[in-house]
Design a protein around this motif. Structure first.
Motif, short mmCIF file in Angstrom:
data_model
loop_
_atom_site.label_atom_id
_atom_site.label_comp_id
_atom_site.label_asym_id
_atom_site.label_seq_id
_atom_site.Cartn_x
_atom_site.Cartn_y
_atom_site.Cartn_z
N ARG A 152 41.51 40.63 23.97
CA ARG A 152 40.55 41.05 25.00
C ARG A 152 39.27 41.62 24.35
O ARG A 152 38.90 41.23 23.27
N TYR A 194 46.16 41.86 35.55
CA TYR A 194 46.20 42.29 34.15
C TYR A 194 46.37 41.10 33.20
O TYR A 194 45.79 41.06 32.12
N THR A 195 47.18 40.13 33.64
CA THR A 195 47.48 39.02 32.73
C THR A 195 46.56 37.82 32.92
O THR A 195 46.41 37.01 32.00
N GLY A 196 45.98 37.71 34.08
CA GLY A 196 45.12 36.56 34.35
C GLY A 196 45.87 35.43 35.02
O GLY A 196 47.10 35.35 34.94
N ASN A 197 45.14 34.56 35.69
CA ASN A 197 45.74 33.36 36.29
C ASN A 197 44.71 32.24 36.26
O ASN A 197 43.70 32.34 35.55
N GLU A 198 44.97 31.19 37.04
CA GLU A 198 44.08 30.04 36.97
C GLU A 198 42.68 30.35 37.48
O GLU A 198 41.71 29.63 37.20
N GLY A 200 41.05 33.16 36.76
CA GLY A 200 40.28 33.95 35.79
C GLY A 200 41.17 34.69 34.84
O GLY A 200 42.40 34.72 34.99
N PRO A 201 40.55 35.30 33.85
CA PRO A 201 41.33 36.05 32.85
C PRO A 201 41.80 37.40 33.39
O PRO A 201 41.28 37.88 34.40
N GLY A 202 42.74 37.99 32.68
CA GLY A 202 43.15 39.35 33.02
C GLY A 202 42.06 40.33 32.63
O GLY A 202 41.08 39.97 31.99
N ARG B 482 46.67 31.20 21.94
CA ARG B 482 46.48 30.25 23.02
C ARG B 482 46.33 31.00 24.34
O ARG B 482 46.82 32.11 24.49
N GLY B 489 44.17 31.61 32.14
CA GLY B 489 43.57 32.89 31.80
C GLY B 489 43.49 33.05 30.30
O GLY B 489 44.14 32.32 29.56
N GLN B 490 42.72 34.00 29.83
CA GLN B 490 42.53 34.11 28.40
C GLN B 490 43.43 35.16 27.77
O GLN B 490 43.51 35.26 26.56
N ASN B 491 44.05 35.99 28.54
CA ASN B 491 44.80 37.08 27.95
C ASN B 491 46.29 36.94 28.11
O ASN B 491 46.78 36.65 29.19
N SER B 492 46.97 37.17 27.04
CA SER B 492 48.41 37.11 27.13
C SER B 492 48.98 38.52 27.05
O SER B 492 48.29 39.43 26.63
#
Lengths: 446, 492
Positions: A152, A194-198, A200-202, B482, B489-492
């Motif tokens: 992040r 927090y984790t993001g989905n399709e 957008g990012p978390g 990845r 999303g960009q964050n794991s």
């Protein structure tokens, strides 16, 4: 509770759109590129350099105002944040942020902020385009490393000195992003905010929006607005400083930063006043050296130590009256200095913005083949600027006094006045020092 | 060996591309110094050595003043004033000392060289009491001085526009600016009286004021009066262009006020500060204090003759003398003369306070001797050696960048830029701490050479490129980083 601005469909659509904050980032990135080019390769004199004018005459004075009005919105569009995202997207190793950084990040920010201010005076940054350019290069490298290694926006959260400043200022801001607790309680979406989905990012700032109770870590990037499937995110307008009244877990390091910023405002003012020369001469006699680095460092340490010591004394006295420890009082009431910090910061830079504002246009003209005008760069006269400065300082003092009182009331109830009294005196003295400094003639940056 | 998946290969390729871009940026920065927008040392000479720009400036002022005096003295001698001959000889020695003391920038070398070439013929003519030869040499000096002035204000000074002052006070620039402001007003006055040639000279003075004000802009303690002066210039220029006398007089008023404030603020600043022990500071201080000593004596004489206004002006001059003498780190060679000058200040001050003309004249009498001693100490003892350590540090001979002893009949330089050693920063200034403003301490990093810039920018490009490439390789090897699988999303 104030109205949720996201009930306005247009604003909601904007924040949910993939173009936000991309468009702002693109604009900021383009201007940033121009600034870096100018600083590094443009005119060597700050007087003629558009990069200097845009950075120190326009951006730096406007940024605290933006923090008060829109919280950390700037951080959402900041070119460094965008660069971090870009590096991370392509080559990021997304490793967890080290515990050390999480634990001591704010101290690193405090240290960096102090170091950069010191370096500005000793090595030249603000008034030297090349120095400003090198600072941006150094920050760029830090951002690239952070984006390439950690998850992040580790840079923005744990390392950026401006992030620390903006976090503190944004606490006093007028806009807050929070969630609707009732909706979140029913949420089955497994923390996609927090984790993001399709969509957008978390959250890039490592925050779980549901638990967000401060503006400090929120950059209004809109990621949670995009990802939340329940439209639980709300953006509300609130009275300035309100967040400072109810900080549940005050942190010593954040209070320390708040009071150190007061010292930095003192230093920035003193060294641009005419009295600085006789002071410097006196210091030279005292230290028996003409080394500017030595004499400035002495001044710097004293200027930083004065407000810290004053707050410590106030905390000690308050501790005698309210029975709490000095450290807790220091941490709790250090936040009350933030409104005065902001006022002092804006008031100081207002002079540069209004007395040198035309420099932005003047220095831009040669880029389009026009001669640089040689007239005054002032937008308004000195009396008008001074009036605005005093008005701001008055607001800052009132804001800090009221904040100190509200903090005291939220913790000590009926005994609030006992806790408040030492801080009331402290804020008044700091306010008077500021007024005294602004009474004296100041030099220009360009 | 397991081949990388297509996506990872793409990432590696992209990283290599970025690295290549970074290296290209670095090499571009190295190959295009012109892109820096800065001039080469050969073009700006001392301009690129901010440390020596004040030395050049103050030496220019000193030189042109002495050339003017020399020509006057030669003319006096031609008219039968034998005393003029001896003073002219002194002036020649001073001109030689000034020319040889500093490192002249390449832009000024041809004209400074022309003046230097005239020294030997003039010295020879004066020694032989050959009036026609002295007159011819004086004309050469006049032409050289004229050309030098044009090169100074037209070519060299603009290259310093906005440059920060380093260790030296802006004393030389202040002296130059105030003199040109005064000349401008005087020229407009003469134009008003019908002297048409003064109009053009006034325009020249105006241009110089503009250049000097811009040059001085970085000295923040004088920001306000400089802004007033700069703001008043367009109206004066328009009036002179349109030959509108009434408008010119009107436009001169704010300029005059700005000039007054400039002087006031400058000496106030000077009174509060102490200067570095720097040759350029000392040279500027000498010029200023000797001017004020002369003015003070003149004002007291005028006061004695009934001009009451001269009393206040004399008090101002005395204050300035005190400020300059207290501000400057005088060298040992001049200490005695400065000590006796300082000793006169309080008696004169008391006399002026008491408005006692006789007492004032008695008190000021030793000033004539002090002034004389100071001048001899300055030109005779101090100046010839003042810049020597710096020149020696740069392998020079104590003759600045002039070719050799002028009186030794060295050939005159004809194309100074080629014939003389390149302009060299005066190292003596480097270790001197600043005393002017907060900016002073920042100036250590103020001027980076093009080579340094190329190295720094290239270095940063390379480091960032390496970081990105390393990260890409690690990412490809470990498979980390990845995006959240299947979620975008960009964050794991």
């Amino acid at each position: 509770m104030s109205a949720n601005l996201l009930k306005h469909r247009t604003l909601l659509r904007v924040l949910q759109s993939g173009w936000y904050p991309l468009v702002f980032q693109a604009i900021a990135g383009a201007v940033f590129t121009l600034i870096v080019f100018q600083l590094l390769l443009g005119p060597e004199s700050a007087h003629d350099n558009l990069g200097t004018a845009l950075t120190w005459v326009l951006w730096w004075p406007l940024i605290p105002i933006l923090f008060v009005l829109l919280g950390r919105f700037w951080c959402a569009v900041c070119p460094f944040g965008a660069l971090s995202d870009l590096v991370q997207k392509f080559v990021g190793n997304v490793r967890p942020v080290p515990v050390f950084l999480k634990k001591y990040g704010i101290w690193i920010i405090d240290g960096l902020f102090i170091l950069i201010t010191w370096a500005d005076h000793v090595w030249g940054i603000v008034e030297n385009p090349w120095g400003s350019g090198v600072l941006l290069l150094l920050l760029t490298t830090g951002v690239v490393v952070s984006g390439a290694v950690w998850q992040r926006r580790a840079w923005c959260r744990y390392l950026c000195f401006l992030g620390g400043l903006s976090g503190n200022y944004a606490r006093a801001g007028m806009v807050e992003l929070r969630t609707n607790a009732a909706i979140c309680d029913e949420c089955k979406a497994r923390a996609v905010c927090y984790t993001g989905n399709e969509k957008g990012p978390g959250c890039p700032m490592f925050e779980y929006p549901r638990r967000l109770d401060s503006n400090a870590p929120c950059v209004l990037c809109g990621a949670c607005v995009k990802t939340c499937p329940n439209n639980s995110i709300e953006i509300r307008v609130r009275p300035p400083t309100k967040e400072l009244w109810f900080i549940r877990k005050p942190k010593f390091e954040e209070a320390f930063l708040a009071v150190v910023i007061m010292g930095i405002v003192f230093v920035q003012n003193i060294t641009m006043l005419e009295i600085w020369q006789p002071m410097l001469a006196g210091l030279q006699r005292l230290t028996q050296t003409t080394s500017y680095a030595v004499n400035f460092t002495v001044t710097f340490v004293i200027a930083l130590a004065i407000p810290v010591a004053m707050l410590a004394v106030a905390a000690l006295v308050a501790g005698k009256l309210n029975g709490q420890t000095t450290i807790l009082n220091f941490a709790r009431f250090g936040y009350a200095i933030i409104p005065l910090d902001i006022a002092g910061h804006i008031a100081h830079n207002l002079y540069h913005l209004l007395a040198e504002g035309k420099a932005v246009v003047f220095t831009a003209l040669p880029l389009i083949g026009q001669p640089m005008p040689s007239g005054s760069t002032a937008l308004v006269g000195t009396p008008a600027i001074q009036m605005l400065q005093y008005l701001l300082l008055a607001l800052g003092v009132l804001g800090s006094l009221f904040t100190a009182y509200r903090i005291a009331r939220s913790h000590d109830g009926a005994k609030a006045w006992r806790s408040f009294a030492p801080y009331g005196v402290l804020v008044s003295v700091l306010g008077l020092i500021n007024v005294g400094l602004f009474l004296l003639p100041m030099a220009t940056r360009m | 060996m397991t081949p990388y998946p297509k996506r990872r290969r793409l990432q590696c390729l992209l990283s290599l591309g970025i690295l290549l871009l970074a290296v290209l940026t670095a090499s571009c920065a190295q190959s295009s110094p012109a892109a820096t927008g800065s001039r080469s040392p050969a073009e700006t000479g001392a301009a690129n050595s901010a440390a020596s720009m004040e030395a050049v400036h103050v030496s220019y002022l000193d030189l042109t003043a002495n050339i003017t005096d020399l020509r006057t003295r030669v003319t006096d001698w031609q008219k039968g004033d034998d005393n003029g001959l001896n003073i002219a000889k002194e002036k020649v020695e001073r001109i030689q000392a000034i020319l040889a003391s500093v490192t002249w920038p390449s832009l000024l070398m041809p004209t400074a060289g022309a003046a230097y070439a005239a020294v030997a013929p003039m010295a020879k003519a004066l020694a032989a009491q050959d009036k026609p030869a002295a007159q011819a040499a004086a004309e050469t000096f006049g032409a050289a001085s004229h050309d030098l002035t044009h090169a100074f204000y037209g070519d060299w000074l603009p290259t310093l526009k906005g440059k920060s002052f380093t260790a030296m006070a802006p004393h030389a620039t202040y002296l130059d600016l105030s003199a040109n402001l005064s000349d401008l007003q005087a020229r407009v006055g003469q134009w008003q009286k019908g002297d048409e040639s003064s109009l053009n000279i006034g325009k020249e003075k105006l241009d110089r004021v503009r250049v000097l004000a811009q040059h001085m802009a970085s000295f923040k303690m004088l920001a306000k009066p400089l802004q007033s002066i700069t703001a008043a210039l367009p109206a004066v220029a328009a009036a002179l262009d349109h030959k509108d006398l009434a408008a010119a007089q009107s436009a001169l008023k704010p300029l005059s006020e700005g000039s007054h404030d400039l002087t006031h603020d400058f000496y106030e600043w000077m009174g509060k500060t102490t200067s570095a022990n720097d040759p350029a500071c000392i040279q500027a201080a000498y010029l200023d204090i000797s001017r004020n000593m002369t003015d003070l004596r003149a004002r007291l004489t005028q006061w004695q003759q009934g001009d009451e206004a001269s009393l206040n002006i004399a008090q101002e001059k005395l204050d300035r003398m005190a400020a300059i003498s207290g501000h400057t780190g005088w060298p040992v060679a001049m200490a005695t003369a400065i000590g006796s000058t300082r000793a006169t200040v309080e008696p004169i001050r008391h006399a002026l306070k008491d408005k006692n003309v006789a007492q004032a004249l008695t008190a000021v009498a030793p000033l004539a001797t002090s002034s004389h001693d100071l001048t001899h100490a300055f030109y005779g003892d101090w100046l010839p050696k003042a810049y020597a350590p710096a020149q020696a540090a740069h392998g020079m001979t104590g003759m600045g960048n002039m070719p050799g002893p002028a009186t030794g009949g060295q050939p005159a330089p004809t194309s100074g830029v080629v014939a003389f050693p390149a302009a060299t920063p005066v190292a003596a200034h480097v270790d001197v701490e600043p005393h002017s403003s907060s900016a002073a301490g920042k100036q250590a990093a103020a001027v980076a050479s093009p080579a340094t810039k190329r190295a720094v920018i290239g270095g940063f490009g390379l480091v960032n490129g390496l970081v990105i490439a390393t990260a890409a390789i690690f990412k490809a090897k470990t498979g980390k980083g990845r995006a959240v699988s299947g979620q975008g999303g960009q964050n794991s």
